[in-house]
Write a protein that holds these residues in place. Structure first.
Motif, PDB file in Angstrom:
ATOM      1  N   ASP A  17      10.517   3.607  -5.283  1.00  0.00           N
ATOM      2  CA  ASP A  17      10.496   3.086  -6.645  1.00  0.00           C
ATOM      3  C   ASP A  17      10.848   1.603  -6.514  1.00  0.00           C
ATOM      4  O   ASP A  17      11.013   1.098  -5.399  1.00  0.00           O
ATOM      5  CB  ASP A  17      11.440   3.858  -7.579  1.00  0.00           C
ATOM      6  N   CYS A  18      10.940   0.873  -7.613  1.00  0.00           N
ATOM      7  CA  CYS A  18      11.082  -0.589  -7.506  1.00  0.00           C
ATOM      8  C   CYS A  18      12.360  -1.005  -6.793  1.00  0.00           C
ATOM      9  O   CYS A  18      12.332  -1.822  -5.852  1.00  0.00           O
ATOM     10  CB  CYS A  18      10.983  -1.245  -8.882  1.00  0.00           C
ATOM     11  N   SER A  19      13.488  -0.434  -7.184  1.00  0.00           N
ATOM     12  CA  SER A  19      14.750  -0.822  -6.561  1.00  0.00           C
ATOM     13  C   SER A  19      14.921  -0.180  -5.191  1.00  0.00           C
ATOM     14  O   SER A  19      15.623  -0.716  -4.325  1.00  0.00           O
ATOM     15  CB  SER A  19      15.931  -0.449  -7.471  1.00  0.00           C
ATOM     16  N   GLY A  20      14.257   0.956  -4.973  1.00  0.00           N
ATOM     17  CA  GLY A  20      14.268   1.567  -3.644  1.00  0.00           C
ATOM     18  C   GLY A  20      13.590   0.665  -2.635  1.00  0.00           C
ATOM     19  O   GLY A  20      14.022   0.550  -1.477  1.00  0.00           O
ATOM     20  N   PHE A  21      12.527  -0.001  -3.073  1.00  0.00           N
ATOM     21  CA  PHE A  21      11.797  -0.935  -2.212  1.00  0.00           C
ATOM     22  C   PHE A  21      12.660  -2.142  -1.856  1.00  0.00           C
ATOM     23  O   PHE A  21      12.798  -2.507  -0.680  1.00  0.00           O
ATOM     24  CB  PHE A  21      10.516  -1.384  -2.912  1.00  0.00           C
ATOM     25  N   THR A  22      13.263  -2.786  -2.854  1.00  0.00           N
ATOM     26  CA  THR A  22      14.081  -3.965  -2.581  1.00  0.00           C
ATOM     27  C   THR A  22      15.314  -3.589  -1.747  1.00  0.00           C
ATOM     28  O   THR A  22      15.712  -4.333  -0.845  1.00  0.00           O
ATOM     29  CB  THR A  22      14.531  -4.642  -3.890  1.00  0.00           C
ATOM     30  N   THR A  23      15.895  -2.418  -2.033  1.00  0.00           N
ATOM     31  CA  THR A  23      17.045  -1.960  -1.262  1.00  0.00           C
ATOM     32  C   THR A  23      16.675  -1.774   0.207  1.00  0.00           C
ATOM     33  O   THR A  23      17.409  -2.185   1.108  1.00  0.00           O
ATOM     34  CB  THR A  23      17.585  -0.620  -1.824  1.00  0.00           C
ATOM     35  N   TRP A  24      15.509  -1.162   0.464  1.00  0.00           N
ATOM     36  CA  TRP A  24      15.058  -0.916   1.838  1.00  0.00           C
ATOM     37  C   TRP A  24      14.816  -2.225   2.578  1.00  0.00           C
ATOM     38  O   TRP A  24      15.269  -2.402   3.715  1.00  0.00           O
ATOM     39  CB  TRP A  24      13.774  -0.079   1.823  1.00  0.00           C
TER      40      TRP A  24
ATOM     41  N   SER B 112       5.190  -1.059  -7.749  1.00  0.00           N
ATOM     42  CA  SER B 112       4.800  -1.290  -9.134  1.00  0.00           C
ATOM     43  C   SER B 112       5.211  -0.213 -10.137  1.00  0.00           C
ATOM     44  O   SER B 112       6.127  -0.398 -10.918  1.00  0.00           O
ATOM     45  CB  SER B 112       3.291  -1.517  -9.197  1.00  0.00           C
ATOM     46  N   SER B 113       4.514   0.907 -10.119  1.00  0.00           N
ATOM     47  CA  SER B 113       4.779   1.950 -11.119  1.00  0.00           C
ATOM     48  C   SER B 113       4.127   3.243 -10.676  1.00  0.00           C
ATOM     49  O   SER B 113       3.380   3.282  -9.696  1.00  0.00           O
ATOM     50  CB  SER B 113       4.234   1.542 -12.494  1.00  0.00           C
ATOM     51  N   SER B 114       4.409   4.316 -11.381  1.00  0.00           N
ATOM     52  CA  SER B 114       3.872   5.627 -11.036  1.00  0.00           C
ATOM     53  C   SER B 114       2.348   5.588 -10.924  1.00  0.00           C
ATOM     54  O   SER B 114       1.662   5.054 -11.801  1.00  0.00           O
ATOM     55  CB  SER B 114       4.291   6.646 -12.096  1.00  0.00           C
ATOM     56  N   GLY B 115       1.821   6.134  -9.829  1.00  0.00           N
ATOM     57  CA  GLY B 115       0.390   6.135  -9.589  1.00  0.00           C
ATOM     58  C   GLY B 115      -0.103   4.881  -8.911  1.00  0.00           C
ATOM     59  O   GLY B 115      -1.288   4.766  -8.601  1.00  0.00           O
ATOM     60  N   ASP B 116       0.788   3.932  -8.665  1.00  0.00           N
ATOM     61  CA  ASP B 116       0.415   2.663  -8.024  1.00  0.00           C
ATOM     62  C   ASP B 116       1.124   2.557  -6.677  1.00  0.00           C
ATOM     63  O   ASP B 116       1.651   3.546  -6.164  1.00  0.00           O
ATOM     64  CB  ASP B 116       0.763   1.497  -8.943  1.00  0.00           C
ATOM     65  N   THR B 117       1.145   1.360  -6.116  1.00  0.00           N
ATOM     66  CA  THR B 117       1.688   1.152  -4.782  1.00  0.00           C
ATOM     67  C   THR B 117       2.531  -0.120  -4.722  1.00  0.00           C
ATOM     68  O   THR B 117       2.637  -0.855  -5.708  1.00  0.00           O
ATOM     69  CB  THR B 117       0.553   1.000  -3.754  1.00  0.00           C
TER      70      THR B 117
ATOM     71  N   GLY C 270       0.798  -1.227   0.000  1.00  0.00           N
ATOM     72  CA  GLY C 270       0.000   0.000   0.000  1.00  0.00           C
ATOM     73  C   GLY C 270       0.827   1.271   0.000  1.00  0.00           C
ATOM     74  O   GLY C 270       0.292   2.363  -0.224  1.00  0.00           O
ATOM     75  N   THR C 271       2.139   1.170   0.245  1.00  0.00           N
ATOM     76  CA  THR C 271       2.999   2.352   0.197  1.00  0.00           C
ATOM     77  C   THR C 271       3.082   2.856  -1.244  1.00  0.00           C
ATOM     78  O   THR C 271       3.288   2.079  -2.168  1.00  0.00           O
ATOM     79  CB  THR C 271       4.419   2.026   0.707  1.00  0.00           C
ATOM     80  N   LEU C 272       2.923   4.139  -1.422  1.00  0.00           N
ATOM     81  CA  LEU C 272       2.870   4.712  -2.773  1.00  0.00           C
ATOM     82  C   LEU C 272       4.199   4.603  -3.513  1.00  0.00           C
ATOM     83  O   LEU C 272       5.273   4.688  -2.912  1.00  0.00           O
ATOM     84  CB  LEU C 272       2.461   6.182  -2.697  1.00  0.00           C
ATOM     85  N   TYR C 273       4.102   4.428  -4.815  1.00  0.00           N
ATOM     86  CA  TYR C 273       5.278   4.465  -5.680  1.00  0.00           C
ATOM     87  C   TYR C 273       5.739   5.910  -5.823  1.00  0.00           C
ATOM     88  O   TYR C 273       4.927   6.816  -6.003  1.00  0.00           O
ATOM     89  CB  TYR C 273       4.937   3.900  -7.061  1.00  0.00           C
ATOM     90  N   ARG C 274       7.044   6.121  -5.728  1.00  0.00           N
ATOM     91  CA  ARG C 274       7.596   7.446  -5.995  1.00  0.00           C
ATOM     92  C   ARG C 274       8.941   7.287  -6.683  1.00  0.00           C
ATOM     93  O   ARG C 274       9.826   6.585  -6.167  1.00  0.00           O
ATOM     94  CB  ARG C 274       7.783   8.252  -4.712  1.00  0.00           C
ATOM     95  N   PRO C 275       9.139   7.893  -7.845  1.00  0.00           N
ATOM     96  CA  PRO C 275      10.425   7.807  -8.531  1.00  0.00           C
ATOM     97  C   PRO C 275      11.561   8.264  -7.618  1.00  0.00           C
ATOM     98  O   PRO C 275      11.488   9.335  -7.014  1.00  0.00           O
ATOM     99  CB  PRO C 275      10.260   8.762  -9.719  1.00  0.00           C
TER     100      PRO C 275
END
Length: 213
Positions: free
Chosen positions: A121-128, A186-191, A106-111
């Motif tokens: 963003d996708c790699s920010g999530f996996t890195t965290w 996922s992508s911009s506008g998603d979570t 549910g956390t929002l996607y942000r570039p």
């Protein structure tokens, strides 16, 4: 001999009526206070229960490091809870990793995002997620694709990194769960959410997997 005033009986009745009204008012006030107290107690109880929920998580904290399953959206329903009544201290590294990943659903996607407070963003999530377990992944999905051990799609297991893109470059990364499902920002506008490798988009873009643990 003193005369008896004719108002005396009337005054007596009025006094009794006033006294009765005062008693009734006092009783209502007591009842009202009691109701407010009950509502306050119920509010405190609700707040106490609400405080036990992990934000945007399909897990309920039972106390300390104990969790149990919560009802979650249908997209998650097909994925078994990797943290069902398992203590953080007693669980495997992969279970802890997936619990951390699930906590951000549910956390929002942000570039460029790398933190729950600002979005991922996708790699920010996996890195965290990996950093919470002491693993410092490179920042980009392209660089993460060079980490760990190459894993065949048929050999995927919980916690593996799954990558997507085309022949020329890696454009996306997520964390594998089970049953062909993975969790990703996922992508911009998603979570942060759960998707399936069988979905046409992801099936077409699937590039490979890496095992870091």
């Amino acid at each position: 001999m003193p005369r008896t005033t004719p108002l005396a009986p009337w005054m007596s009745v009025r006094t009794l009526l006033v006294f009765a009204i005062l008693l009734t008012t006092t009783a209502c006030g007591s009842k009202q206070y009691s109701t407010k107290q009950v509502l306050a107690d119920e509010t405190n109880s609700t707040e106490s229960i609400a405080a036990s929920f992990e934000p945007a998580s399909p897990f309920l904290r039972m106390g300390g490091n104990q969790f149990c399953t919560l009802p979650v959206p249908s997209v998650v329903a097909g994925t078994k809870n990797p943290f069902d009544l398992v203590s953080m201290s007693g669980s495997t590294t992969n279970q802890r990793l997936l619990a951390l990943a699930f906590s951000q659903i549910g956390t929002l996607y942000r570039p460029g995002g790398t933190e729950p407070s600002t979005g991922f963003d996708c790699s920010g999530f996996t890195t965290w997620v990996y950093s919470k377990l002491g693993v410092n992944l490179p920042r980009s999905s392209r660089e993460q694709f060079q980490e760990g051990k190459v894993i065949a799609k048929s050999q995927l297991r919980k916690g593996d990194l799954v990558f997507f893109g085309n022949k020329h470059r890696i454009t996306h990364v997520g964390i594998y769960l089970e049953d062909n499902k993975f969790i990703h920002s996922s992508s911009s506008g998603d979570t942060v959410k759960i998707s399936s490798l069988d979905e046409p988009t992801w099936e077409r873009k699937y590039t490979g997997a890496r095992r870091v643990f």
